[in-house]
Write an enzyme that holds these catalytic residues in place. Structure first.
Site, PDB file in Angstrom:
ATOM      1  N   GLU A  53      30.935  45.332  46.409  1.00  0.00           N
ATOM      2  CA  GLU A  53      30.494  46.643  45.940  1.00  0.00           C
ATOM      3  C   GLU A  53      28.986  46.669  45.698  1.00  0.00           C
ATOM      4  OE1 GLU A  53      34.530  45.876  43.829  1.00  0.00           O
ATOM      5  OE2 GLU A  53      32.927  44.715  44.791  1.00  0.00           O
ATOM      6  N   GLY A 289      53.927  13.110  56.808  1.00  0.00           N
ATOM      7  CA  GLY A 289      54.774  12.994  57.978  1.00  0.00           C
ATOM      8  C   GLY A 289      56.050  13.794  57.843  1.00  0.00           C
TER       9      GLY A 289
END
Length: 344
Positions: A53, A289
């Site tokens: 803004e 894994g």
């Protein structure tokens, strides 16, 4: 009559320009419109610096037009003092009469307070324009503040016959590649988008990876390793390359140079995600894994999964995790297929 969705889409486009630079803040874009003409634009460019803004208002050449203008912003303007002053106060100071907001900010220091302040001072406020798109833009930010845990992305590559690794014998180390080199570079790009990457001990033992973004430009994520009993050898790449690494374990709390050992009461997804939340890590990229990935799946401790299917077959080896449901979409990338899943 303004086309609110048109200008909100532009806010989203602008917000995306801040990707990789504003975390842990959200990506935000802002557009200022006077008589259906854009007179100002801005986005949050860097953490700790001016919000969207502010940048949009400062870009307006003729500030006398602001009281008759509409400001569009993809996320609710803040109403508290943080690294910068409240944006809601600036909007009131400039006497902007209409504010269109993509979605509410669920961060506890904002969470409707910006909207309330604007309305209480006579500003016309519209909330919820392209709300789904605006929330998706900051899915990591919202998961962190609403679920009190990081946004979790699972990723693995598997063969046509459903394996993620070949059989391992003895102490054989090295990566058994499943995907193409182009897809491997894409994975490095994915890593660069997240603040942290997580793998289990076996991945380090078997592959001895560096877990970096070396194939692309970008910041290396914090490497997080699960090593309950601190069994990994000191000569592993992650311990020798000087990059930041966090080791979850059951033995000690200790920091030494680039390595932090973080003791957990239990090595499970709940304690891991709670620790990451306390460490202010908004998202984590879980790469392996198979056992580690399956834990996250079984415990429903994930938000998104990206499964790469290569063109080759291993015939035998480590089976890939089992994903339930159907992908939201998939794409062909180089020689591979990539399937994207999102948990509701």
């Amino acid at each position: 009559m303004y086309d609110d969705e048109l200008y909100m889409r532009r806010c989203i486009e602008l917000a995306q320009l801040g990707a990789g630079h504003v975390a842990p803040n959200p990506m935000v874009g802002a557009v200022i419109v006077y008589q259906n003409r854009v007179i100002g634009e801005g986005f949050h460019q860097k953490y700790g610096e001016a919000h969207a803004e502010v940048n949009a208002i400062n870009s307006v050449k003729d500030s006398s037009l602001l009281p008759e203008s509409t400001i569009y912003v993809s996320l609710e303007p803040c109403a508290h003092f943080g690294k910068t002053p409240p944006c809601a106060d600036l909007i009131l100071e400039k006497k902007i009469g209409r504010v269109v907001i993509g979605c509410r900010d669920s961060f506890e220091k904002v969470d409707g307070k910006g909207i309330q302040k604007l309305k209480a001072n006579g500003v016309e406020v519209v909330v919820g324009v392209l709300e789904t798109e605006c929330r998706t833009l900051n899915k990591r930010f919202f998961a962190f503040h609403e679920k009190k845990r990081p946004y979790v992305i699972l990723k693995w590559a598997q063969t046509q016959d459903g394996f993620i690794d070949r059989p391992r014998t003895g102490h054989a180390a090295g990566i058994n590649w499943v995907s193409s080199t182009e897809t491997q570079s894409l994975v490095h790009h994915w890593r660069s988008q997240e603040p942290a990457i997580l793998v289990g001990r076996k991945t380090i033992e078997n592959d001895n990876p560096s877990l970096t973004v070396r194939e692309v430009q970008g910041q290396n994520p914090l490497r997080i390793i699960i090593d309950s009993q601190l069994q990994l050898p000191a000569e592993s790449t992650i311990f020798k390359d000087g990059l930041k690494t966090l080791v979850f374990n059951r033995i000690k709390h200790e920091s030494k140079e680039n390595i932090t050992y973080y003791k957990l009461e239990a090595i499970d997804t709940q304690h891991i995600l709670e620790a990451l939340y306390q460490l202010n890590i908004q998202s984590v990229f879980v790469e392996g894994g198979s056992r580690t990935l399956q834990y996250f799946l079984v415990n429903h401790a994930w938000d998104e999964a990206r499964i790469i299917v290569g063109k080759n077959k291993f015939q035998d080896g480590v089976k890939a995790p089992v994903m339930q449901g159907v992908p939201r979409f998939h794409e062909k990338f180089s020689e591979d297929e990539i399937y994207y899943y999102f948990r509701k």
